[in-house]
Design an enzyme around this catalytic site. Structure first.
Site, PDB file in Angstrom:
ATOM      1  CB  SER A 114      -0.921   0.218   1.010  1.00 29.85           C
ATOM      2  OG  SER A 114      -2.186   0.808   1.202  1.00 29.85           O
ATOM      3  CG  ASP A 258      -4.295  -1.802   0.361  1.00 29.91           C
ATOM      4  OD1 ASP A 258      -3.574  -2.512   0.862  1.00 29.91           O
ATOM      5  OD2 ASP A 258      -4.536  -0.598   0.542  1.00 29.91           O
TER       6      ASP A 258
END
Length: 783
Positions: A114, A258
């Site tokens: 991320s 993600d």
């Protein structure tokens, strides 16, 4: 010796004697530090220490000792850096990198998830910590989250659509849906593509200046996906595609979101790259109680963290130097507090500074150089795009605004991609640059939006049309490729509609059809009523109905101006219930030809801060059913120009000027220029004019100038002052009277608020020529 204790106790294999490589490294560390060697954790005597030392000498390669005084030959442990995800909390990684560089530590491998993937990826491409800090300070994260598309990237049709509707929803099989995410992430993609230009041809992340990997989550299977090959910018975006905030990213046929969902701390993967020691930075949230779960973002983060926090306990134990910044007071979208978060990262790293300092070569501290960024210029040899069903290659090329064989900049590329994105015709857009000799091929991957129909809603109120609710149905690919069909139904005090069918062919000729109905009821002043029905001393109440149908063509002129023309049929009906006899004033059909030239670079339609616009058109009325018996062919011409500039801080000045006149035979008075009021949708020849009520003054020719000073007192809240001046009358330009002192003047002070439904404004206006002032309210986009 603390460093050797650290290396022995925390290495993945607790038996360092089994590896010649590790033995050699340990000897190197011993020679480098020149500190008495004591293995306290094994509780051995000085003779035992000597025996261990002898064994290490045997294990060490011979050539190591032949050059033992040369620092560049001393073996050192390979250092891996693991950066977790955490949204804006990931800014702490920048602080950590700053301290690592200050300590002279060289990072050999990087893995992240991320935000850790984005910061780690930039560091791996060669940027140092100060450069990354500068990049993030310059980034507008509001625009990033909202996937901001500059208004200049939208064509005139797109600008109109985006400045009418407050809500846009997918509509299919008589069911209203919701968007899959707030953002496609194109703003971020464009930014990272430009930032990684130095390594744009690298497809194996082990070949980056620092070997790098990141993690994504296959949203269809829930499996972890290791991203260490392919397009670096795309991999970073995929790893950071927070569910519901950003759309999933397709990589090698896998739909990714993600990576923090499955692996927010890829320590095992970094060790597999060859790291001997791991420095890990953990910026993920701890689990919160119900009091802390105040919004949807926090709840989504909590769901993501349910498993990762449990996994983190074991990963923490396997981390040689663990850094946990104190960022409990910040959220995953606290981008406005980036400086504070970076400082927390620095503070947490200084707490373990001695351990970190021990990893550096004290006699030859490593200093990461500033990355010399490659040229911004790209030579595009070919443009390759995926095969499309509903849109032509010419359509795509026209949006890019450059062709194969062009020399462009990354800014040109960003603008071109934004132009494609602004159409909303593609649910996913990605691109890469592949080497072709000393040039680049641009490879576009476009996924056509499976939704062809949208339901759109808007609200508006003004003093002329009164309250209105806008319902719109838009359908793409109705009959032809590149086409768009739109129907506005406006319900409220005055029913109206606006139908558009448009086929956009880019640089080639585009064409369309428009049908519009406008109507309102209004008391008009003496100056207007006398022109409509002759001498009239009192106010009269007028019902106005206008149905216009246009067939037109248009094209882009020098890639900036919109140039077009066409045919118009208009039905005009004006009547007054206050007149005792002959209540119908006009009920005629009119046939005309028209042409126009337009340009608009305002950054916003309401409260612009920069840009300019121009609009000019000529219309010739050829024939009429002639209800009044007074029609003769005539023509009208009008033009307007506006310029906006920010003069200081949040203060903007806007200049506007417009003029119009008729030529040929005497015009029909119903097509004269009518000034007064503010906030309504300008149609035909109705124009705003401060200081006068709606539809107050009229003539067949006019010239007008206006200036507005606007100050944004705080976010999206505006105070402004306006002044306008005009000369207006019949045959105004037949003499030099139009350059005399203005006959009409007016002023206004106002407050405006930018909202999702459009501007909400209140203005008080006055004129030295009028005994009273006027207060106007305007709510929502005008239509």
């Amino acid at each position: 010796m603390r460093l050797i204790q650290l290396y022995i106790s925390n290495t993945r294999s607790k038996s360092f004697f089994s590896s010649a490589k590790k033995g050699a490294s340990l000897v190197a560390l011993f020679l480098q530090e020149k500190i008495p060697f004591r293995l306290s954790q094994f509780s051995i005597s000085i003779w035992g220490e000597a025996l261990v030392f002898f064994i290490l000498l045997v294990l060490a390669p011979q050539n190591l000792f032949s050059q033992e005084n040369k620092n560049d030959s001393i073996k050192r442990p390979k250092i891996g850096l693991v950066l977790s995800g955490g949204g804006a909390k990931g800014f702490a990684h920048i602080g950590v990198l700053k301290v690592l560089e200050e300590a002279g530590v060289k990072v050999d491998y990087i893995g992240g998830t991320s935000m850790g993937a984005i910061i780690g990826g930039l560091y791996a491409t060669g940027y140092n910590a100060a450069q990354i800090d500068s990049i993030f300070k310059k980034t507008n994260f509001d625009e990033l989250i909202n996937d901001y598309i500059p208004r200049g990237s939208k064509n005139f049709y797109g600008k109109r659509n985006d400045e009418l509707y407050a809500i846009v929803l997918p509509f299919s099989n008589m069911k209203v849906g919701i968007p899959e995410a707030l953002s496609k992430g194109m703003y971020n993609y464009n930014l990272l593509s430009s930032l990684t230009r130095n390594v744009r041809h690298v497809r194996d992340f082990n070949q980056l200046p620092i070997p790098f990997l990141c993690i994504g989550t296959n949203i269809e299977t829930g499996e972890e996906v290791l991203l260490n090959k392919g397009n670096l910018a795309q991999a970073m975006i995929a790893s950071a595609s927070f569910p519901s905030l950003f759309s999933p990213v397709e990589v090698d046929g896998k739909l990714l979101v993600d990576g923090g969902v499955v692996n927010n701390y890829p320590i095992k993967e970094v060790r597999n790259l060859g790291a001997d020691l791991i420095i890990g930075v953990d910026v993920q949230d701890d689990l919160q109680n119900r009091k802390g779960l105040k919004d949807a973002t926090r709840i989504l983060v909590q769901i993501t963290n349910l498993q990762s926090i449990e996994k983190m306990r074991a990963k923490r134990q396997n981390t040689d130097i663990y850094i946990k910044p104190d960022i409990r007071d910040f959220g995953v979208i606290s981008f406005d507090r980036g400086g504070e978060i970076i400082k927390r990262g620095e503070d947490a790293t200084f707490e373990v500074y001695e351990k970190i300092k021990a990893l550096a070569d004290q006699q030859n501290l490593y200093k990461k150089p500033k990355l010399k960024i490659a040229s911004d210029t790209l030579k595009i040899k070919k443009i390759n795009s995926s095969k499309l069903k509903d849109y032509t290659r010419e359509y795509i090329t026209s949006k890019l605004r450059f062709k194969s064989g062009s020399t462009i900049t990354y800014e040109d590329l960003r603008v071109g991609i934004n132009n494609i994105d602004a159409t909303h015709n593609f649910s996913a857009i990605s691109y890469s640059l592949e080497p072709n000799g000393n040039q680049d091929d641009l490879n576009l991957v476009l996924k056509e939006n499976p939704t062809h129909t949208y339901l759109k809603l808007g609200l508006h109120y003004d003093g002329l049309y009164k309250s209105a609710v806008l319902l719109n149905i838009t359908h793409r690919r109705t009959f032809l490729k590149n086409d768009n069909t739109s129907l506005d139904i406006i319900l409220g005090d005055n029913f109206r509609y606006d139908f558009n069918y448009y086929v956009e062919n880019g640089f080639n000729i585009s064409f369309g059809f428009n049908s519009r109905l406008n109507q309102f009821n209004r008391n008009v002043t003496e100056s207007i009523s006398s022109q409509i029905i002759g001498n009239q001393e009192n106010l009269i109440n007028v019902d106005f109905l206008d149905i216009s149908n246009q067939a037109y063509f248009q094209t882009i002129f020098v890639q900036k101006f919109l140039m077009g023309g066409g045919l118009e049929y208009k039905f005009l009906k004006i009547k007054s219930p206050t007149l005792e006899q002959n209540a119908t004033i006009d009920q005629s059909n009119y046939f005309s030809l028209f042409g126009y030239l337009k340009y608009d670079s305002f950054d916003k339609k309401s409260f612009p801060k920069t840009g300019w616009y121009f609009s000019g058109d000529v219309q010739t009325y050829l024939a009429s059913s002639n209800y009044t018996g007074q029609f003769n062919p005539f023509s009208t011409a009008k033009a307007e120009i506006g310029i906006a500039r920010t003069v200081f801080n949040k203060a903007t000045i806007k200049f506007e000027s417009d003029a119009g006149f008729t030529f040929g035979n005497d015009s029909v008075s119903f097509f004269n220029y009518i000034l007064g009021g503010y906030g309504y949708n300008k149609v035909n020849n109705f124009k705003y004019f401060y200081g006068y009520d709606f539809l107050s003054i009229a003539g067949d020719s006019y010239i007008k100038a206006a200036i507005t000073l606007d100050y944004e007192i705080f976010g999206k809240n505006h105070l402004n002052f306006s002044a306008n001046y005009a000369n207006l009358g019949d045959d105004l330009f037949s003499t030099v009277d139009w350059v005399d002192m203005p006959k009409y003047s007016g002023y206004a002070v106002g407050y405006g608020l930018e909202t999702i439904i459009g501007p909400i404004e209140v203005k008080y206006s006055w004129s030295p020529e009028n005994p009273k002032g006027y207060t106007w309210f305007n709510i929502g986009f005008s239509f």
